[in-house]
Structures are given as structure tokens and as C-alpha cells.
Write a protein that holds these residues in place. Structure first.
Motif, PDB file in Angstrom:
ATOM      1  N   LYS A   1     123.307  73.243  52.214  1.00 25.27           N
ATOM      2  CA  LYS A   1     122.425  73.352  53.380  1.00 25.27           C
ATOM      3  C   LYS A   1     120.992  73.749  53.029  1.00 25.27           C
ATOM      4  O   LYS A   1     120.081  73.517  53.827  1.00 25.27           O
ATOM      5  CB  LYS A   1     122.973  74.394  54.361  1.00 25.27           C
ATOM      6  N   TYR A   2     120.787  74.360  51.865  1.00 20.32           N
ATOM      7  CA  TYR A   2     119.485  74.943  51.561  1.00 20.32           C
ATOM      8  C   TYR A   2     119.011  74.480  50.178  1.00 20.32           C
ATOM      9  O   TYR A   2     119.807  74.250  49.274  1.00 20.32           O
ATOM     10  CB  TYR A   2     119.533  76.474  51.559  1.00 20.32           C
ATOM     11  N   PHE A   3     117.686  74.374  50.027  1.00 21.43           N
ATOM     12  CA  PHE A   3     117.093  74.157  48.714  1.00 21.43           C
ATOM     13  C   PHE A   3     116.125  75.295  48.438  1.00 21.43           C
ATOM     14  O   PHE A   3     115.705  76.020  49.346  1.00 21.43           O
ATOM     15  CB  PHE A   3     116.403  72.786  48.619  1.00 21.43           C
ATOM     16  N   PHE A   4     115.762  75.470  47.168  1.00 24.38           N
ATOM     17  CA  PHE A   4     114.904  76.575  46.763  1.00 24.38           C
ATOM     18  C   PHE A   4     113.455  76.288  47.126  1.00 24.38           C
ATOM     19  O   PHE A   4     112.899  75.252  46.756  1.00 24.38           O
ATOM     20  CB  PHE A   4     114.980  76.810  45.253  1.00 24.38           C
ATOM     21  N   GLY A   5     112.836  77.233  47.837  1.00 23.86           N
ATOM     22  CA  GLY A   5     111.426  77.130  48.133  1.00 23.86           C
ATOM     23  C   GLY A   5     110.582  77.667  46.992  1.00 23.86           C
ATOM     24  O   GLY A   5     110.993  78.565  46.247  1.00 23.86           O
ATOM     25  N   GLY A   6     109.399  77.101  46.826  1.00 19.24           N
ATOM     26  CA  GLY A   6     108.497  77.545  45.784  1.00 19.24           C
ATOM     27  C   GLY A   6     107.085  77.100  46.078  1.00 19.24           C
ATOM     28  O   GLY A   6     106.843  76.263  46.962  1.00 19.24           O
TER      29      GLY A   6
END
Length: 793
Positions: free
Chosen positions: A343-348
Motif C-alpha cells: 500500500k505504501y512506498f518510501f517518500g524522499g
């Protein structure tokens, strides 16, 4: 960053006696007198508690563990021992001795300990040699008793709850205050009112982050520590044994990613055996094995929590914000190995291409592994066939510890979204990738190290009582221990001879002479042998007729004086091991050529020789008063001490002509290190306790405390102003600029002495101590001590 305060709020203790036995009256046949008979372990011998002279305190750990729970061997000392506050009498690093061997205090649990003795006075520590000059904490583990086998199992479990967290500012608060700070410095705002509103609204925390790393999203409300310890003891008149084995495991507050599995564990087995070979020879053989592991995900959570700004990044961003027909963004995201829960990916961002939450999931892990093996054996040979009361005792012990880290180190990609709003709904228009996923699958082994320590001592003891009143004790001792550690060229060594001669008459009048002859390779040839004498006098006042009808059950007055020569402080900031400081350093220096030979450089002296360098001396006088009143309703112990540490190393420029130092390039000096500095400490420690039995309940209420004053007595100084002299000021003094309030107006700033940097209203105003109209290092003064002089336990 503030540290998290933790408290034990819930505990369970269970003690099971599988085989019950009646109380035994025999004294066990081990080398030492049973501590249940009021005996105390001191340096290389055991004495009756009533015969203790000044500067010695003791904790009955077996009894203490029945009243209070602890998971660290020395945790009770701050409250139970007067004069102990992380160190002894403020002197610094003390020596830890476990069953007569120099060892770590953290590799033995409180449940394994019979007694802890703290040796404070110079006369109490002198026999351990140079490296015991700042005090000794002596731990004695439990031993077997004569009787049937006893099995005791203890189960303890506790929940640790954070008492308080640092206050984490919300994004809107942070951005507002940041703008205010910039305005105070005459700068334009960094954030618009719209940005601040959006971050504070909470409508879309992924587009407008409001990160709180102390929130329950990432942290548990509590964590657990549980342990199980089994003790087996018993024995016959010939052999007694004590064996204990245990395991504990401690979890963590973090519940995010792999950090949710962080743990610390320890498994150990200890065995102590006393063997009576015959009427003349007794042997002790002890062994201990410890397996310690600490697993952590590769995220420095608490450090980053103190520095990561709340508005900078959203660590996890839902896939649902991606447009269904944005195939470019979907292709980028689907190439990631880390889609959390699908459901989620890493923000950067470009400034923050990684973040602590993503680290917890994807950066890998590390397991700190420690293995320690300890073995020691003691021999006691009764030589009464040669001379009644004569014994030969010998000890040998080894301690081997190895540590290393093993784990996986990974890299991962993060993604910076470009947001848009379509028909009132926030969506991600494009994705920018930073870094890429790299997972080698190979386990790393790093930080491998070892430490090996051996202890060896041999002594002749003579103890006799003549005509029932004259008690004599004598000891001749040779003692050595040495530690070799990886990455260290020189071994840490202690070698000394020891001598003790004691006499008391009717346990009323006491005199003791104890001395050591240390040997140190840190000193030049011809000056490596030292001599450390101490003398102690004691007087039991309650043995006198004029004390017969007083409230005192016991009252003991002691006085001691001595000099301990030590090499602990033969060290400098650029030479922590302290070897060869008596030798000159001559080296090539300078960058230019000279004379007729091209490429020849200047010669530099970094220091000169001092073949007269000698030991640093602890010179001490102490007075002690110990006793009890009204059938031990009140017990007290007081010690007054004055000691000087004389002969600290310094390069005393004032002792040498100015031409001994080359000023300019290249710098050079033939001034050596000399024994010059002198520090002074004086103080009083005290322990008072009230004991009362109410029915079947034993009540004890006590207080311990210490008042100390430390002073710099001698330094080689060259300060332009007398108020900057360190002499006569506290050793732990704080030095700096003295505040005179705050600037309120620009006119006040213009009229004030020149301050540091650009000053605006609201900044601190400093006092111009020397009147030169400029605030600089010449205006630094003594501000006070870095600790409090009075400590209560």
C-alpha cells in the motif's frame, strides 16, 4: 535530545525451592569464611565486620536481592554506599574485582552476588597496586553450603513505560517559529502563510508532512524485560558447589519495520566449586560463560528524532494517490523491492533521500555478538606443620572476551512526488526517484575485537591469637594482572608486591601497616619501582569502661594516612596509553630546503627527555567513625577524607628558559613532561539507618550522602588576567562568558562593548571583564561547578 526516562511499573517474581533443607550451622569448607557470619571480603583476605577499619563499606547483596529487584550488579551502590556516586570520593575510574580477579562489573548479575565491598580509603586499596589508586569495587559471588541440594528458580518480568518524551513541534509551529527567527535576524520568511496553513490543517499529511517520531504510530506504549534464573547449591564436608544458569530478553519501544524485532538477550552459566582435598589443602575452581546478543534494525531512530524537521518529509506515501493511467509513475514504483503492505512506498527528497522509517524497513540490520569465558582457581595450603597460623594462598584466573557485529547492509530507493489537484482531490502527477535498491544478500562481519586478561597472585598469610587478647595478622603478597586488547599495542599491566602487618588488642585497639611496591613500564629505567605506605589506627570506644552505660552498642574511631604511587594518570590527550612520555620526540619538519643540499628540511623537537619522571601520588588523611545505638536501632558510618593528587604531568614552560621553545615556523620545543600539577579533594561521606522489626516485618530506613570539594592547587599558567587563573578553583569548574542580561534596544547595543558576531535586540549581553571594550576569550571567568557538592542517596 532528551533521553527517555523509563520506570519499572509492573513486575512478577517467583521463587521456588524444589528441595528444602534445614538451616546449617557448619562453616563451609571454602577458602573464605561464610559471609553469613558477618565476614567481609577486603583486599586479598576476609575480616570480621567488627574489625573493619575506615574507608570500607559493604552491601549484603543476598539480602538486598530479597528486598528489591535490579538487573545491574552495581545499581544499589549509589543508594547504599556513602561516598559512591558513579565513582568513589569523586576520584574517577575505579577498579572492579570479581572473586579476586580484575573483571567487568556488568558480566555478573545481582542474583549471583553474595556481597559487594567498596574500598575507598588509601589503606583499603593499597594492596591492589597502582591501578587501584582511585578505589576498588569488590564483588564476591555466591558459593555452595554444606547440606542437601537446594534448587531455587526465580522468574522476573517487568514492563517499562516511558515517563516523558521530548516535545515534538508540529510542522505549523516549527515553520512559524522558524520564520520568526529569520525575522529577528532581518531575513525574509522561509515559509508562506499558505504553506503553514496547509501543513497545520492535517488534510493531506502526505503532501504537507507533520511528522512526529514520538507518536504511537511508531512507538509502543511500553516494552518488556523477562528473565529466568535457576540456582543449584549444596555439598558435603569435602565438596560444595554453586551453579546458576539464566536467560533474559528485553524488547524495544520501536514497532516500525524491522525495528519492531529489536531485542537484547543474555544467556549465562556459572559454576563455583569448593574442594577440601585434605586437612591441609583446599581448592576453589570457578567458571563462567556468557552469550550476549543485541539485534537492531539499521536505523538511528533517537538521534534522527532530535534533528529531523517535522515538515521535511513524509516517510510512507499511499499508492492510492497515484493516478491509474500514470504508467510512468507506476512503472517506477513497481520497480521497488519495498512496497510496504502493498500500500505504501518510501517518500524522499533531494535533501532527505533517506529517512529513519524507511531505514527501519529496508536499510538492513546489525547484531552485536559478545562471548565471554572466565575461569579462575584458588589454592589454600595450610602450613601449620611449619608454623601454626601460616597459610600459602595462590590465585590464577583468565578472562577472554570476543565481540563482533554481523548483519546485512542494504540500499533502497525513495520517491519524491510532484503533487497536483484535480477536481478538488490531491493526486501525484509525477515521481522522482532517489537512490536505487541494492541488496547483496551477503552477511557482513565487522568490528571484530577481543580482550584477554589474566590474573595471578600468591601470598603468605599468618594469623594467630596469643593469650586470647593479642590478635596478629601478617601478609606478604605478589600480585599481577594484565590485559591485552585488539588494536592496542601495549598491554594494560599492574604488577606489585604487597605487605600487611596488623595487630589488635582485645578487638579494642588496632594498628595496621599496609604497603605496596608497584612496578610500571610507563616510567624510565631505574625509576619504575615505587613504594606506597599506609598506616591505620583504630579505637573501639565501647570497649572502654566509660562507655559501658551509654546508648552505644558499638563505636569505632579510625584514622588513616598514606601515599599511593600510581601510573593511572600518566597519560596525555595525544597519548592515551601513556608509554614513553619520558622520552624525547625528534622528527623531520618544515617544508623548505636549506644549505647546499636540496630537499633537506628542518629538525623539530616535539618534546625533551625527562629521565626523572616518577609516579603520581595520592596523598591522603582520613578519619572514620562507625557504630550503632540502642541495640542497633540506629546504625551510622562517617568518613572524613582529605587527599591530594600530586605530580600530574605537565609541560611547565615557566620552569625552562624561553629559548627551549622555537616560536614561529617550524615550531619546536625541548620542554619535557614533568611531574608538576597538583589537585586537592576533601569531603565527608555518611550513612545513617534506622532498623525496626514490626511483627514479622523488618523495616529499615536510611540515607547516604557525601559532601565534597575539589580544588586545583597547582598549574603552570600564563593568563593575562588574575581572574582567569584556574588555581584555587574547582576541578570540575565551568568557565565562560558572564551574562549581563539581554539587549533590548539598538541604542543599548551601540553603547555596549563589541560583542560576538552580529547582535540584535533579544541577544545575550556579556560583561567586559577586562575593560578593553571587546568581548573575547579574555573575558571568560569561573561560572561555578559542573556538579552539585552535596549528594544524597
Amino acid at each position: 535530545m532528551k533521553h527517555i526516562h523509563k520506570g519499572l511499573v509492573c513486575g512478577l517474581a517467583l521463587s521456588l525451592t524444589c528441595v528444602a533443607v534445614s538451616a546449617q550451622t557448619e562453616i563451609p569448607s571454602g577458602l573464605d569464611v561464610d559471609s553469613l557470619n558477618n565476614s567481609v571480603e577486603v583486599a586479598f583476605r576476609t575480616v570480621e565486620k567488627n574489625d573493619l577499619l575506615g574507608g570500607v563499606s559493604v552491601v549484603n547483596m543476598k539480602g538486598m536481592n530479597q528486598k528489591a529487584y535490579s538487573n545491574y550488579s552495581l545499581s544499589f551502590l549509589n543508594n547504599e554506599i556513602a561516598g559512591f556516586n558513579g565513582n568513589i570520593w569523586g576520584m574517577g575510574d575505579y577498579l572492579v574485582v570479581v572473586d579476586g580477579m580484575v573483571r567487568d562489573g556488568n558480566n555478573v548479575l545481582p542474583q549471583e552476588i553474595e556481597q559487594i565491598t567498596v574500598l575507598k580509603g588509601a589503606a583499603a586499596v593499597v594492596l591492589y597496586g597502582s591501578r587501584a589508586a582511585k578505589g576498588v569495587v569488590q564483588i564476591t559471588t555466591k558459593r555452595g553450603r554444606i547440606g542437601e541440594t537446594r534448587i531455587n528458580v526465580s522468574l522476573n518480568s517487568g514492563m517499562y513505560v516511558p515517563k516523558a518524551y521530548p516535545k515534538y513541534l508540529g510542522s505549523a509551529q516549527y515553520m512559524t517559529l522558524y520564520n520568526e527567527a529569520r525575522a529577528n535576524d532581518g531575513l525574509v520568511p522561509a515559509y508562506s502563510e499558505t504553506e503553514i496553513y496547509n501543513h497545520g490543517s492535517g488534510l493531506n499529511p502526505y503532501r504537507y508532512p507533520n511528522l512526529n517520531m514520538y507518536s504511537d504510530e511508531f512507538l509502543r506504549s511500553m516494552y518488556n524485560r523477562s528473565e529466568a534464573i535457576a540456582e543449584i547449591s549444596g555439598g558435603s564436608n569435602r565438596v560444595q558447589f554453586y551453579t546458576t544458569a539464566g536467560y533474559y530478553r528485553e524488547s524495544t519501544l520501536l514497532k516500525v519495520g524491522n525495528a519492531a524485532d529489536n531485542y537484547t538477550s543474555r544467556f549465562f552459566v556459572r559454576g563455583n566449586v569448593d574442594i577440601k582435598m585434605n586437612d591441609y589443602i583446599k581448592v576453589q575452581t570457578d567458571a563462567n560463560v556468557t552469550f550476549y546478543d543485541n539485534f537492531t534494525a539499521s536505523t538511528d531512530w533517537w538521534k534522527q528524532a532530535s534533528t529531523l524537521r517535522p515538515n521535511r518529509i513524509s516517510p510512507l506515501i499511499p499508492l492510492s494517490y497515484l493516478e491509474e493511467n500514470d504508467m510512468n509513475s507506476w512503472n517506477i514504483i513497481n520497480g521497488s523491492n519495498y512496497l510496504i503492505d502493498g500500500k505504501y512506498f518510501f517518500g524522499g527528497t533531494q535533501l532527505d533521500p533517506t529517512n529513519p522509517v524507511a531505514d527501519a524497513y529496508a536499510a538492513g540490520d546489525s547484531k552485536y555478538v559478545s562471548r565471554q569465558f572466565q575461569f579462575n582457581t584458588n589454592f589454600d595450603i595450610d602450613l601449620r606443620s611449619l608454623l601454626q597460623g601460616l597459610h600459602f594462598r595462590a590465585k590464577y584466573g583468565i578472562d577472554y572476551a570476543s565481540t563482533y557485529n554481523q548483519g546485512y547492509s542494504n540500499k533502497y530507493a525513495t520517491f519524491s512526488p510532484t503533487w497536483t489537484n484535480y477536481a478538488g482531490k490531491d493526486l501525484i502527477a509525477t515521481i522522482t526517484q532517489y537512490n536505487k535498491d541494492e541488496k547483496s544478500g551477503s552477511q557482513n562481519i565487522s568490528n571484530s575485537s577481543y580482550r584477554y586478561t589474566y590474573n595471578l597472585s600468591g601470598q603468605f598469610d599468618y594469623a594467630r591469637t596469643f593469650a586470647e587478647d593479642h590478635n596478629v595478622f601478617g601478609m606478604i603478597l605478589a600480585n599481577v594482572w594484565q590485559t591485552q586488547a585488539s588494536g592496542k599495542y601495549h598491554r594494560v599491566s599492574n604488577m606489585n608486591l604487597g605487605l600487611q602487618a596488623s595487630y589488635n588488642y582485645k578487638h579494642k585497639y588496632y594498628i595496621d601497616f599496609s604497603a605496596a611496591m608497584p612496578y610500571s613500564t610507563k616510567l624510565p629505567d631505574g625509576g619504575r619501582a615505587g613504594f606506597s605506605p599506609t598506616v591505620t589506627l583504630g579505637w573501639r570506644l565501647t570497649g572502654e569502661d566509660f562507655f559501658k552505660n551509654t546508648p552505644f552498642d558499638d563505636l569505632m574511631l579510625t584514622a588513616s594516612a598514606g601515599v599511593i604511587e600510581q601510573d593511572l594518570d600518566i597519560t596525555t590527550s595525544d597519548n592515551e596509553e601513556g608509554y614513553y612520555l619520558y622520552k624525547s620526540i625528534l622528527q623531520r619538519g618544515g617544508w623548505y630546503s636549506w644549505a647546499d643540499l636540496g630537499g633537506e628540511a628542518a629538525t623539530e623537537f616535539q618534546r625533551g627527555d625527562n629521565m626523572d619522571m616518577t609516579y603520581i601520588k595520592r596523598k591522603e588523611v582520613s578519619v572514620g567513625l562507625r557504630g550503632s545505638m540502642w541495640n542497633k536501632l540506629i546504625e551510622f558510618d562517617l568518613n572524613f577524607f582529605m587527599n591530594d593528587v600530586d605530580g600530574g604531568l605537565a609541560r611547565a614552560n615557566s620552569l625552562y628558559p624561553i629559548y627551549f621553545t622555537q616560536v614561529g615556523y617550524p615550531t619546536s620545543s625541548i620542554i619535557p613532561y614533568v611531574n608538576y600539577n597538583k589537585d586537592s579533594r576533601k569531603g565527608i561521606d555518611f550513612a545513617v539507618a534506622v532498623n525496626k522489626k514490626v511483627g514479622e516485618v523488618d523495616l529499615r530506613l536510611g540515607v547516604t550522602g557525601m559532601y565534597t570539594k575539589s580544588t586545583i592547587e597547582k598549574r603552570d599558567e600564563n593568563y593575562a588576567y588574575a581572574y582567569q587563573s584556574r588555581m584555587g578553583k574547582a576541578l570540575n569548574g565551568l568557565w565562560g562568558l558572564q551574562s549581563d542580561g539581554f539587549f533590548t534596544t539598538a541604542e543599548e547595543i551601540a553603547a555596549a562593548p563589541q560583542q560576538f558576531g552580529e547582535v540584535k535586540p533579544g541577544d545575550i549581553k556579556y560583561i567586559d571583564q577586562n575593560g578593553d571594550n571587546t568581548i573575547d576569550s579574555n573575558d571568560e571567568v569561573f561560572l561555578g561547578r559542573s556538579d552539585i557538592p552535596m549528594v544524597l542517596g
